[in-house]
Design an enzyme around this catalytic site. Structure first.
Site, PDB file in Angstrom:
ATOM      1  N   LYS A 194      37.259  14.867  41.209  1.00 35.05           N
ATOM      2  CA  LYS A 194      36.413  13.795  41.491  1.00 35.05           C
ATOM      3  C   LYS A 194      35.055  14.243  41.353  1.00 35.05           C
ATOM      4  O   LYS A 194      34.515  15.171  42.139  1.00 35.05           O
ATOM      5  CB  LYS A 194      36.780  13.484  42.938  1.00 35.05           C
ATOM      6  CG  LYS A 194      35.905  12.689  43.643  1.00 35.05           C
ATOM      7  CD  LYS A 194      35.046  11.461  43.167  1.00 35.05           C
ATOM      8  CE  LYS A 194      34.005  11.041  44.000  1.00 35.05           C
ATOM      9  NZ  LYS A 194      32.749  11.488  43.697  1.00 35.05           N
ATOM     10  N   GLU A 270      33.437  25.236  49.644  1.00 39.30           N
ATOM     11  CA  GLU A 270      32.239  25.866  49.162  1.00 39.30           C
ATOM     12  C   GLU A 270      30.999  24.981  49.327  1.00 39.30           C
ATOM     13  O   GLU A 270      30.730  24.147  48.816  1.00 39.30           O
ATOM     14  CB  GLU A 270      32.214  26.284  47.351  1.00 39.30           C
ATOM     15  CG  GLU A 270      33.578  26.791  46.999  1.00 39.30           C
ATOM     16  CD  GLU A 270      33.458  28.227  47.505  1.00 39.30           C
ATOM     17  OE1 GLU A 270      32.603  28.805  47.710  1.00 39.30           O
ATOM     18  OE2 GLU A 270      34.760  28.784  47.662  1.00 39.30           O
TER      19      GLU A 270
HETATM   20  P1  NAD Z   1      27.846  16.022  48.698  1.00 36.79           P
HETATM   21  O1  NAD Z   1      28.660  16.674  49.917  1.00 36.79           O
HETATM   22  O2  NAD Z   1      26.910  14.784  49.163  1.00 36.79           O
HETATM   23  O3  NAD Z   1      28.878  15.410  47.641  1.00 36.79           O
HETATM   24  C1  NAD Z   1      29.733  16.250  47.082  1.00 36.79           C
HETATM   25  C2  NAD Z   1      31.031  15.598  46.539  1.00 36.79           C
HETATM   26  O4  NAD Z   1      31.590  14.810  47.712  1.00 36.79           O
HETATM   27  C3  NAD Z   1      30.783  14.313  45.601  1.00 36.79           C
HETATM   28  O5  NAD Z   1      31.674  14.182  44.652  1.00 36.79           O
HETATM   29  C4  NAD Z   1      30.846  13.078  46.498  1.00 36.79           C
HETATM   30  O6  NAD Z   1      31.143  12.024  45.893  1.00 36.79           O
HETATM   31  C5  NAD Z   1      31.950  13.530  47.263  1.00 36.79           C
HETATM   32  N1  NAD Z   1      31.964  12.925  48.760  1.00 36.79           N
HETATM   33  C6  NAD Z   1      31.048  12.224  49.347  1.00 36.79           C
HETATM   34  N2  NAD Z   1      31.526  11.598  50.538  1.00 36.79           N
HETATM   35  C7  NAD Z   1      32.530  11.841  50.429  1.00 36.79           C
HETATM   36  C8  NAD Z   1      33.742  11.617  51.511  1.00 36.79           C
HETATM   37  N3  NAD Z   1      33.404  10.923  52.590  1.00 36.79           N
HETATM   38  N4  NAD Z   1      34.746  12.082  51.297  1.00 36.79           N
HETATM   39  C9  NAD Z   1      35.079  12.742  50.291  1.00 36.79           C
HETATM   40  N5  NAD Z   1      34.298  13.157  49.092  1.00 36.79           N
HETATM   41  C10 NAD Z   1      32.963  12.818  49.527  1.00 36.79           C
HETATM   42  O7  NAD Z   1      27.027  17.308  48.178  1.00 36.79           O
HETATM   43  P2  NAD Z   1      26.067  16.971  46.845  1.00 36.79           P
HETATM   44  O8  NAD Z   1      24.903  16.153  47.553  1.00 36.79           O
HETATM   45  O9  NAD Z   1      26.715  16.431  45.789  1.00 36.79           O
HETATM   46  O10 NAD Z   1      25.831  18.485  46.502  1.00 36.79           O
HETATM   47  C11 NAD Z   1      24.715  19.244  47.204  1.00 36.79           C
HETATM   48  C12 NAD Z   1      25.353  20.260  48.214  1.00 36.79           C
HETATM   49  O11 NAD Z   1      26.419  20.821  47.419  1.00 36.79           O
HETATM   50  C13 NAD Z   1      24.485  21.269  48.580  1.00 36.79           C
HETATM   51  O12 NAD Z   1      24.790  21.419  50.064  1.00 36.79           O
HETATM   52  C14 NAD Z   1      24.938  22.592  47.960  1.00 36.79           C
HETATM   53  O13 NAD Z   1      24.489  23.786  48.711  1.00 36.79           O
HETATM   54  C15 NAD Z   1      26.146  22.398  47.884  1.00 36.79           C
HETATM   55  N6  NAD Z   1      26.889  23.192  46.620  1.00 36.79           N
HETATM   56  C16 NAD Z   1      27.663  24.248  47.256  1.00 36.79           C
HETATM   57  C17 NAD Z   1      28.098  25.256  46.181  1.00 36.79           C
HETATM   58  C18 NAD Z   1      28.949  26.368  46.487  1.00 36.79           C
HETATM   59  O14 NAD Z   1      29.440  27.106  45.717  1.00 36.79           O
HETATM   60  N7  NAD Z   1      28.957  27.000  47.918  1.00 36.79           N
HETATM   61  C19 NAD Z   1      27.835  24.960  44.659  1.00 36.79           C
HETATM   62  C20 NAD Z   1      27.195  23.882  44.358  1.00 36.79           C
HETATM   63  C21 NAD Z   1      26.442  22.808  45.482  1.00 36.79           C
END
Ligand code: NAD
Length: 500
Positions: A194, A270
């Protein structure tokens, strides 16, 4: 700070053709599908603020059908039972196919997430390297290890688990798709990915290539485009998965982990970060400033493991900060496809408001703006641009404690090694910290003293295939990525024992 908007790279005809589709459909069971109710969402080029695609917004029933397809492919496609060498060859063919289309993938990725073109190209190369790394590693695994115990014949056999779910964010869409899919596929599992709603296009282009070249049996790779609360929640709550992997914010990570917990599905998360760089007095000030400025402006600071708290020894604090300010002022902000641009846009207006909001909140809570930052305009582009910023003051400040996810670093001086370590560890996050010094014995000591998954020496954001990369605390749980342990996570162990 200068801005630039020349588009010095034309899109390849195949990219233009891909983007000309009136609807980008999801990929389920080897076929292109629309949402059952016809729902869609728009995808925008962050550098121009202009729509580039309309994408199917799958609903729960559609996602459930994709998981069923992955479960059926696990049982019936032959993928899970295929000899390892054949499966590895299939992964190498995927890597070769992406490599042969590297420019197309890089253009799509750069347009979709606003990444500077060269950075998108590096992400595509990383995807290729990841597939090759796990394809090779899978051939070295001991799938049946005998255990010498008295009075028993015993061994552990390792098999793939079944359908695996992957929910990924928008900052490294293609690279993170590779980090998730490659180990799972190499181990013989089937996948449902996804992508984030801001950046689904490179994953869909991958499916197009996989379908056209017949690189995987139907149902082995499924991409369920859609919104987080709908398609994402449907992935995380489906009980038919055997493993789940989530990359994204700690807030959504908690929701996904809760859902998986209810179904007793092992999940790895992650998550975000608030990494520190601890800079000692014996560094080469100019080159260290150059590298840290490079790190915080790389992908406009939208990097989970970035160095966002710069702890600088008090003896060099003023000179070091001065060098950083000069370099940040000189960063050329521009459209991501412009070869002169060094820093592109942030991904969407929400992210721009988030960055600007933290500058305001930080100042309201007492932080000093060493370099002002703020919104930036790029002539002829209606995109979402911000300037790099530096803040300083108490490390209890909201801007020093929470993840901003933009080109903003928070500065503070320290006096002793113990204090530097203590300040670096004073955070809820634990992803990547770095130590900077010409004393390598001290570097090793400090790197090990960090309470984080990664301790880097005289560099930041160092992720290498073969070295485990994971976070602790609010930065993650359940195992990391890109290492032999990752492949092992996608193999189900069974102990077989016979009393003698
Ligand atoms: P997010 O948590 O908003 O979204 C991530 C994913 O989750 C997206 O595909 C989104 O559609 C999905 N999602 C949103 N609501 C959901 C729900 N209720 N249930 C299931 N899935 C849902 O994150 P973002 O804004 O896309 O990315 C930024 C974040 O990701 C930052 O906190 C960043 O630090 C983190 N990140 C971590 C790593 C790592 O390896 N540790 C790598 C990249 C990004």
């Amino acid at each position: 700070m200068s801005t630039t908007a020349d588009v010095s790279q034309d899109l390849l005809p195949e990219v233009s053709e891909f983007l000309s589709a009136s609807l980008q459909k999801a990929f389920v069971n080897g076929a292109w599908v629309e949402a059952s109710g016809g729902q869609t969402f728009d995808v925008v080029d962050p550098g121009r603020g202009a729509k580039i695609a309309t994408v199917a917004a799958l609903q729960k029933a559609d996602v459930d059908a994709a998981v069923d397809a992955a479960a059926n492919a696990f049982e019936g496609s032959g993928w899970a039972k295929m000899p390892v060498a054949e499966r590895s060859a299939a992964l190498h063919r995927i890597a070769d196919a992406v490599e042969a289309r590297k420019v197309a993938f890089s253009q799509i990725e750069a347009l979709d997430c606003g990444k500077i073109y060269e950075q998108a190209e590096a992400d595509v190369q990383n995807f290729i390297d990841t597939f090759r790394y796990f394809a090779n590693l899978a051939q070295q695994v001991n799938y049946r290890s005998v255990i010498g115990v008295q009075g028993h014949e015993a061994w552990v056999a390792r098999h793939p688990w079944g359908p695996c779910g992957f929910i990924i964010p928008w900052n490294f869409p293609f690279l993170l798709a590779g980090w998730g899919l490659a180990p799972a596929l190499a181990a013989g599992n089937t996948c449902v990915l996804k992508p984030a709603e801001d950046t689904p296009l490179s994953a869909l282009y991958l499916c197009k290539i996989v379908q056209e070249l017949d690189l995987l049996p139907a149902g082995v790779l499924n991409v369920t485009t859609g919104l987080g609360e709908e398609a994402g929640a449907a992935v995380s709550s489906n009980p038919k998965f055997r493993r789940m992997s989530f990359t994204g914010s700690p807030e959504v990570g908690r929701l996904v982990a809760e859902s998986c917990g209810r179904n007793l599905i092992p999940v790895k998360c992650e998550l975000g970060g608030k990494g520190a760089a601890v800079v000692f007095e014996d560094v080469d000030i100019e080159s260290t400033a150059e590298k840290l400025v490079g790190a915080i402006t790389f992908h406009t600071g939208q990097v989970c493991c970035d160095a966002t708290r710069w702890l600088i020894h008090k003896d060099i604090y003023d000179k070091f900060v001065g060098e950083c300010v000069e370099r940040m002022k000189a960063v050329n902000i521009g459209y991501q496809m412009d070869s002169a641009a060094q820093m592109g846009p942030v991904v969407n207006p929400t992210q721009r408001d988030r960055v600007l909001g933290y500058l305001e909140k930080g100042v309201a809570a007492g932080a000093e703006l060493v370099l002002e930052g703020g919104a930036a305009e790029v002539a002829g582009c209606g995109g979402y641009y911000v300037k790099p910023a530096l803040m300083a003051g108490s490390l209890d400040n909201v801007a020093a404690r929470e993840e901003i996810f933009g080109p903003v670093a928070y500065l503070a001086p320290f006096a002793t090694e113990e204090e530097g370590i203590r300040l670096a560890n004073d955070t809820d996050y634990g992803l990547g910290n770095s130590v900077w010094s010409s004393d390598l014995v001290r570097c090793a000591r400090v790197a090990e003293a960090f309470e984080s998954g990664n301790g880097w020496i005289n560099a930041h954001n160092v992720v290498v295939h073969g070295v485990p990369y994971a976070g602790i605390g609010k930065s993650g749980m359940g195992g990391g990525v890109v290492s032999p342990e990752t492949l092992n996570d996608y193999l189900r162990p069974i102990s077989c024992v016979r009393p003698l």
